[in-house]
Design a protein around this motif. Structure first.
Motif, PDB file in Angstrom:
ATOM      1  N   SER A  89      33.731  43.863  -3.290  1.00 41.82           N
ATOM      2  CA  SER A  89      34.305  43.245  -3.515  1.00 41.82           C
ATOM      3  C   SER A  89      34.822  42.321  -4.818  1.00 41.82           C
ATOM      4  O   SER A  89      33.350  42.451  -5.234  1.00 41.82           O
ATOM      5  N   ASP A  91      35.126  39.087  -5.132  1.00 45.22           N
ATOM      6  CA  ASP A  91      35.322  37.406  -4.549  1.00 45.22           C
ATOM      7  C   ASP A  91      34.223  36.328  -5.258  1.00 45.22           C
ATOM      8  O   ASP A  91      33.694  35.531  -5.602  1.00 45.22           O
ATOM      9  N   THR A 100      35.136  33.508  -4.771  1.00 40.88           N
ATOM     10  CA  THR A 100      34.780  32.688  -3.758  1.00 40.88           C
ATOM     11  C   THR A 100      34.432  31.249  -3.142  1.00 40.88           C
ATOM     12  O   THR A 100      35.571  30.564  -2.404  1.00 40.88           O
TER      13      THR A 100
END
Length: 143
Positions: A32, A34, A75
């Motif tokens: 990921s 993020d 995020t």
């Protein structure tokens, strides 16, 4: 006379850039992105919606927005409010300008800069946000 050595440029280690930046896709499988800060690309910017079309104050506001976003992880950006630092998802059917084929139809995103007077519109690909339109007159999509 001294002998010339055959110098080759040093190669970055796998998963790192030449500057030593660890890439999120390093290692096994897809990771990921993020938890990484965004990178920005103008590779796909469309004519009439380029930074060269902006006034000086708009350029400064756009650069300030990119600077602030670049200090946050994806995020943190996702958790921000929609009209602050976050990106809103735009339906392809809402677009008033032609959509280049490179853009995923379900991946168009927008964020405000310069108050609510201008938008950065584009798409995210991993860690990179591709800016496609620097929308100075709010003409790229219907609200």
């Amino acid at each position: 006379m001294a002998q010339r050595r055959n110098l080759k440029p040093s190669q970055p280690k796998p998963g790192k850039s030449a500057l030593g930046i660890v890439h999120p896709t390093a290692g096994s499988g897809k990771a990921s992105t993020d938890e990484f800060v965004p990178w920005f690309s103008l590779e796909h910017v469309q004519p009439g919606y380029c930074v060269t079309d902006c006034q000086q104050q708009e350029k400064a506001a756009c650069l300030d927005k990119l600077r602030r976003l670049a200090r946050m992880t994806w995020t943190q950006i996702k958790l921000s409010d929609r009209q602050g630092m976050s990106f809103e998802i735009i339906a392809a059917s809402s677009m008033k300008v032609p959509i280049p084929a490179v853009i995923p139809r379900d991946g168009i995103r927008s964020t405000y800069f310069n108050g609510k007077n201008c938008r950065l519109v584009g798409f995210r690909e991993g860690q990179v946000f591709h800016i496609v339109w620097i929308d100075r007159d709010l003409s790229t999509y219907r609200h």
